[in-house]
Design an enzyme around this catalytic site. Structure first.
Site: not given
Length: 304
Positions: A116, A85
């Site tokens: 992960e 954004e």
């Protein structure tokens, strides 16, 4: 491993939702909502640490550095959302705020099992970014023990970059690796261990705080308006007109004309109108004043 996880607040059972599966719909919703109300208070408790993080990132970006969010699963997705954004909202170059996600870009929509846990892969990913001393790396992990962001912070420290950790457990492993550790203690989740809920909400709030506050300090906001937005579509062009009209009291058609002349960049359009200068003079004033609109207007008025 099971014993270690059981000690984490993010993995503990929430006493307020022990009978979740027996609750009616209204009861489930009210329970979730009641727990969610605790998130903002938990974020408030760590604001001094968030402030320190903001100052680290601000100094970095002001001096040509980059900001990296690093996480796995939900934590990585939060980084992707915030970073993606920044270009449309603040017209930042894509490389200024980036996300390194366990499992690569595909993991944003599809879980990549085991990624992960790969600390070495995180180190390789960060090496590929060619970290410099001006860069900042934010390791995001609700548990505070996820190997991927931990590996990223270990490498960042060796490279001399600044490090920030974002977790939801006290005295977490990743905190010991960070120049600025942020531990936002939201407590056990309604659904045990589902840290996409309160933990993720808290982390999203903090990431929004960091990026927005840094961009304000960099002069990409005037008053509370997005004066550096990238007017790349109809909606954003209309927003650009609205901002210009709000700040200068010109008409809709005048705003359209000025923005077209300014190549749909709001900052120079504001300076052009307020200081009664042309585009070249407006751009010079903005450059001379490090992008701060108010100072650029005063400069243009005094120097043309």
């Amino acid at each position: 491993m099971v014993k270690e996880l059981s000690r984490l607040k993010t993995e503990s059972r929430n006493p307020n939702s022990m009978n979740l599966s027996e609750m009616p719909t209204t009861g489930i919703l009210k329970t979730i909502n009641k727990e969610d109300k605790k998130v903002a208070a938990a974020v408030e408790d760590v604001l001094p640490f968030v402030e320190r993080a903001v100052e680290l990132v601000f100094e970095s970006l002001k001096n040509g550095g980059r900001l990296f969010y690093v996480g796995a699963g939900t934590s990585g997705r939060l980084g992707v959302m915030d970073a993606s954004e920044c270009p449309p909202t603040f017209m930042t170059p894509p490389e200024m705020v980036q996300t390194v996600m366990a499992g690569g870009k595909g993991a944003f929509t599809n879980a990549v099992e085991g990624s992960e846990d790969d600390e070495e892969q995180a180190i390789l990913e960060m090496k590929a970014k060619n970290l410099k001393q001006n860069d900042v790396v934010v390791g995001i992990t609700a548990s505070g023990r996820t190997p991927f962001p931990i590996g990223a912070l270990k490498y960042a420290n060796k490279a001399g970059a600044k490090t920030i950790s974002l977790s939801c457990n006290r005295d977490s492993e990743i905190s010991r690796l960070a120049d600025c550790p942020i531990e936002v203690l939201v407590g056990p989740e309604v659904l045990t261990g589902s840290t996409r809920m309160k933990a993720a909400t808290a982390h999203k709030m903090i990431l929004n705080m960091i990026s927005t506050t840094v961009m304000v300090k960099l002069g990409k906001v005037h008053e509370n308006l997005m004066v550096d937005l990238h007017a790349s579509n109809h909606k954003l062009k209309e927003r650009a007109k609205s901002i210009l009209m709000e700040l200068t009291d010109i008409t809709y058609q005048e705003a359209q004309t000025v923005l077209e002349e300014a190549q749909w960049k709001v900052k120079p359009a504001i300076v052009m109108v307020e200081a009664k200068v042309n585009l070249r003079e407006a751009l010079k004033a903005i450059e001379q004043n490090d992008g701060y609109v108010g100072e650029a207007i005063q400069f243009a008025r005094l120097n043309t």
